[in-house]
Write a protein that holds these residues in place. Structure first.
Motif, mmCIF file in Angstrom:
data_model
loop_
_atom_site.group_PDB
_atom_site.id
_atom_site.type_symbol
_atom_site.label_atom_id
_atom_site.label_comp_id
_atom_site.label_asym_id
_atom_site.label_seq_id
_atom_site.Cartn_x
_atom_site.Cartn_y
_atom_site.Cartn_z
ATOM 1 N N LYS A 86 2.968 -51.608 36.024
ATOM 2 C CA LYS A 86 2.964 -52.869 35.281
ATOM 3 C C LYS A 86 2.524 -52.661 33.831
ATOM 4 O O LYS A 86 2.777 -53.502 32.973
ATOM 5 C CB LYS A 86 2.088 -53.908 35.974
ATOM 6 N N TYR A 87 1.835 -51.535 33.560
ATOM 7 C CA TYR A 87 1.429 -51.237 32.178
ATOM 8 C C TYR A 87 2.402 -50.304 31.469
ATOM 9 O O TYR A 87 2.339 -50.156 30.249
ATOM 10 C CB TYR A 87 0.054 -50.573 32.170
ATOM 11 N N LEU A 88 3.230 -49.596 32.225
ATOM 12 C CA LEU A 88 4.111 -48.594 31.609
ATOM 13 C C LEU A 88 5.553 -49.087 31.516
ATOM 14 O O LEU A 88 6.223 -48.880 30.509
ATOM 15 C CB LEU A 88 4.052 -47.294 32.414
ATOM 16 N N GLN A 89 6.021 -49.726 32.583
ATOM 17 C CA GLN A 89 7.350 -50.360 32.573
ATOM 18 C C GLN A 89 7.072 -51.849 32.735
ATOM 19 O O GLN A 89 6.967 -52.353 33.852
ATOM 20 C CB GLN A 89 8.202 -49.826 33.727
ATOM 21 N N LEU A 90 6.926 -52.544 31.617
ATOM 22 C CA LEU A 90 6.397 -53.915 31.657
ATOM 23 C C LEU A 90 7.257 -54.838 32.521
ATOM 24 O O LEU A 90 8.490 -54.733 32.507
ATOM 25 C CB LEU A 90 6.331 -54.493 30.247
ATOM 26 N N PRO A 91 6.642 -55.762 33.263
ATOM 27 C CA PRO A 91 7.416 -56.719 34.074
ATOM 28 C C PRO A 91 8.401 -57.537 33.246
ATOM 29 O O PRO A 91 9.484 -57.850 33.703
ATOM 30 C CB PRO A 91 6.337 -57.610 34.696
ATOM 31 N N VAL A 92 8.011 -57.871 32.019
ATOM 32 C CA VAL A 92 8.904 -58.584 31.105
ATOM 33 C C VAL A 92 8.779 -57.927 29.736
ATOM 34 O O VAL A 92 7.669 -57.824 29.194
ATOM 35 C CB VAL A 92 8.546 -60.085 30.981
ATOM 36 N N LEU A 93 9.885 -57.479 29.180
ATOM 37 C CA LEU A 93 9.871 -56.800 27.882
ATOM 38 C C LEU A 93 10.935 -57.425 26.984
ATOM 39 O O LEU A 93 12.112 -57.483 27.358
ATOM 40 C CB LEU A 93 10.169 -55.307 28.083
ATOM 41 N N THR A 94 10.517 -57.896 25.812
ATOM 42 C CA THR A 94 11.500 -58.421 24.856
ATOM 43 C C THR A 94 12.190 -57.245 24.165
ATOM 44 O O THR A 94 11.535 -56.413 23.549
ATOM 45 C CB THR A 94 10.805 -59.324 23.812
ATOM 46 N N LEU A 95 13.511 -57.196 24.293
ATOM 47 C CA LEU A 95 14.262 -56.093 23.683
ATOM 48 C C LEU A 95 14.619 -56.415 22.238
ATOM 49 O O LEU A 95 14.520 -55.569 21.363
ATOM 50 C CB LEU A 95 15.534 -55.820 24.495
ATOM 51 N N TRP A 96 15.077 -57.638 21.990
ATOM 52 C CA TRP A 96 15.317 -58.077 20.621
ATOM 53 C C TRP A 96 15.329 -59.597 20.540
ATOM 54 O O TRP A 96 15.482 -60.267 21.550
ATOM 55 C CB TRP A 96 16.584 -57.475 20.025
ATOM 56 N N LYS A 97 15.172 -60.065 19.302
ATOM 57 C CA LYS A 97 15.265 -61.504 19.034
ATOM 58 C C LYS A 97 16.240 -61.688 17.881
ATOM 59 O O LYS A 97 16.369 -60.801 17.036
ATOM 60 C CB LYS A 97 13.908 -62.070 18.612
ATOM 61 N N ALA A 98 16.875 -62.839 17.852
ATOM 62 C CA ALA A 98 17.776 -63.148 16.727
ATOM 63 C C ALA A 98 17.511 -64.573 16.270
ATOM 64 O O ALA A 98 17.148 -65.427 17.084
ATOM 65 C CB ALA A 98 19.232 -63.001 17.162
ATOM 66 N N ARG A 99 17.627 -64.799 14.968
ATOM 67 C CA ARG A 99 17.507 -66.172 14.478
ATOM 68 C C ARG A 99 18.553 -66.393 13.392
ATOM 69 O O ARG A 99 18.941 -65.450 12.678
ATOM 70 C CB ARG A 99 16.089 -66.469 13.988
ATOM 71 N N MET A 100 18.992 -67.625 13.315
ATOM 72 C CA MET A 100 20.017 -67.976 12.333
ATOM 73 C C MET A 100 19.328 -68.237 10.995
ATOM 74 O O MET A 100 18.362 -68.986 10.938
ATOM 75 C CB MET A 100 20.760 -69.232 12.803
ATOM 76 N N THR A 101 19.809 -67.596 9.943
ATOM 77 C CA THR A 101 19.280 -67.849 8.600
ATOM 78 C C THR A 101 20.440 -68.267 7.697
ATOM 79 O O THR A 101 21.596 -68.244 8.110
ATOM 80 C CB THR A 101 18.620 -66.575 8.031
ATOM 81 N N GLU A 102 20.111 -68.601 6.451
ATOM 82 C CA GLU A 102 21.189 -68.999 5.525
ATOM 83 C C GLU A 102 22.140 -67.842 5.270
ATOM 84 O O GLU A 102 23.308 -68.016 4.940
ATOM 85 C CB GLU A 102 20.578 -69.482 4.212
ATOM 86 N N GLN A 103 21.608 -66.618 5.447
ATOM 87 C CA GLN A 103 22.460 -65.436 5.220
ATOM 88 C C GLN A 103 23.227 -65.038 6.482
ATOM 89 O O GLN A 103 24.002 -64.088 6.474
ATOM 90 C CB GLN A 103 21.613 -64.230 4.783
ATOM 91 N N GLY A 104 22.988 -65.734 7.581
ATOM 92 C CA GLY A 104 23.651 -65.386 8.838
ATOM 93 C C GLY A 104 22.636 -64.984 9.889
ATOM 94 O O GLY A 104 21.429 -65.205 9.725
ATOM 95 N N LEU A 105 23.107 -64.368 10.944
ATOM 96 C CA LEU A 105 22.205 -63.994 12.045
ATOM 97 C C LEU A 105 21.296 -62.848 11.620
ATOM 98 O O LEU A 105 21.760 -61.861 11.039
ATOM 99 C CB LEU A 105 23.020 -63.537 13.262
ATOM 100 N N CYS A 106 20.024 -62.979 11.930
ATOM 101 C CA CYS A 106 19.058 -61.929 11.589
ATOM 102 C C CYS A 106 18.443 -61.412 12.893
ATOM 103 O O CYS A 106 17.895 -62.190 13.672
ATOM 104 C CB CYS A 106 17.993 -62.540 10.680
ATOM 105 N N PHE A 107 18.546 -60.108 13.144
ATOM 106 C CA PHE A 107 18.051 -59.513 14.390
ATOM 107 C C PHE A 107 16.723 -58.790 14.158
ATOM 108 O O PHE A 107 16.527 -58.155 13.120
ATOM 109 C CB PHE A 107 19.064 -58.503 14.948
#
Ligand code: SF4
Ligand code: SF4
Length: 384
Positions: A86-107
């Protein structure tokens, strides 16, 4: 590597908190066994008082109870429902996030949350499980970089088992009850009317360095012998046994054994066995977005081969029945894991036996198949 007398030490119970303090001074966050919700689980700890002092456990198929001891032993219990994965291979891991900006999608990549961590109280079978996950998650062409970062920052304090649980079978899997490698320090707790001491073996340069800065005395031949005797007594008490001779071939040629139907009558497909198993590594990737379509994220979660959707491909699940899912799990652990990763996927910790609500016992199932071995060379077939 460090198996000479100069790497063997003894600390008294009074001196022992200095080990925890020295790790904290070096910037390690400590995680170890503690009592919570009537079980011994792994959580953040600071001092020896946070350990399950004076507690032990009773385990059987589908049963777990804490029991009070009449002494103040720190490590006189066996593994509980948590494992170090549970500490090495996390039960939940965020791989990436994206948000919409005026310039387009930002990852953005998922946050790197790996920190210097010390595991306190890793049992020999659990060391073997970490080694299995190392091979699976970092040993091939595609390295799990989050796991690798966490692993690199780890200091491992192992505890040699001085009692075996009813569901333990580490001797069958050659993973215990005494660890020979894979730790920075390995502790044997010696407690009787005469003394309460810890025989400590350093297994790495980091372990030697740490011991040089905390109070101890050199271990004598009698101290070392007492530690080895404790391990031998534990091996003699082992609660379960599994005959692993030719097990890979045994399971492959019994893919249609009637025992799989009998197990399916009892199995709830609840996935508990895979959640508590220290080597199971299956995960699913999920994408989500907010209702306004402004943000999105991809997370990886623990998953299980007992979930029907786990084998879903273009239009249906391959393993539709409970029979096929249990057979897949057990056969992967004990047979095809050898083909994939060069070792067994089972370390004999017994968790899947204790925490199965139906009390299904992997050692009993293998024994039943072996007792009525169909022989011949039938090959595995598809689901049904
Ligand atoms: S074997 Fe036991 S723990 Fe595993 S899925 Fe079946 S009922 Fe659940
Ligand atoms: S299959 Fe069961 S006994 Fe083997 S490592 Fe997993 S939980 Fe432990």
């Amino acid at each position: 590597m460090h198996d000479t007398d100069e790497h063997r030490f003894v600390m008294s119970r009074q001196e022992f908190p200095a080990l925890f303090a020295a790790l904290r001074e070096r910037g390690y966050r400590l995680h170890g066994p503690t009592v919570c919700d009537q079980a011994i689980v792994y959580d953040e700890i600071r001092d020896t008082d946070d350990l399950p002092v004076g507690w032990s456990d009773e385990q059987e198929a589908g049963r777990y109870r804490l029991r009070r001891r009449d002494d103040a032993a720190l490590f006189a219990y066996n593994v509980g429902p948590h494992s170090w994965k549970k500490y090495l291979q996390l039960p939940v891991l965020t791989l990436w996030k994206a948000r919409m900006t005026e310039q387009g999608l930002c990852f953005e990549s998922g946050e790197d949350t790996a920190v210097r961590t010390a595991f306190i109280g890793v049992r020999p079978c659990e060391l073997a499980a970490v080694a299995v996950q190392d091979r699976v998650l970092t040993g091939g062409d595609h390295v799990d970089t989050d796991y690798a970062r966490r692993r690199q920052q780890l200091f491992i304090v192992s505890v040699q088992c001085t009692r075996a649980g009813n569901t333990c079978f580490c001797t069958s899997m050659q993973t215990g009850p005494r660890a020979e490698r894979g730790f920075d320090l390995a502790i044997t707790e010696l407690l009787d009317g005469r003394r309460h001491e810890f025989v400590i073996e350093a297994g790495s340069d980091a372990g030697v360095e740490l011991m040089a800065h905390i109070p101890h005395r050199a271990a004598g031949a009698d101290d070392w012998q007492a530690a080895c005797d404790a391990s031998q007594r534990t091996a003699a008490q082992m609660g379960r046994h599994m005959d692993t001779g030719g097990i890979r071939e045994l399971l492959y040629r019994n893919a249609e054994h009637p025992r799989w139907d009998a197990i399916a009558e009892r199995c709830l497909a609840c996935a508990n066995c895979t959640m508590v198993c220290p080597t199971c590594f299956c995960s699913a990737v999920e994408d989500s977005t907010d209702l306004a379509g402004q943000t999105a994220e991809r997370v990886r979660r623990w998953d299980s081969c007992f979930n029907s959707r786990y084998s879903y491909i273009h239009g249906g699940s391959i393993r539709r029945s409970t029979r096929s899912r249990y057979r897949q799990w057990l056969t992967h652990k004990l047979a095809s894991w050898h083909d994939q990763f060069g070792s067994s996927g089972c370390v004999g910790c017994g968790r899947c036996i204790t925490w199965c609500p139906a009390g299904i016992d992997i050692t009993a199932e293998v024994a039943a198949i072996r007792a009525d071995d169909a022989g011949g060379l039938a090959s595995p077939t598809g689901d049904q």
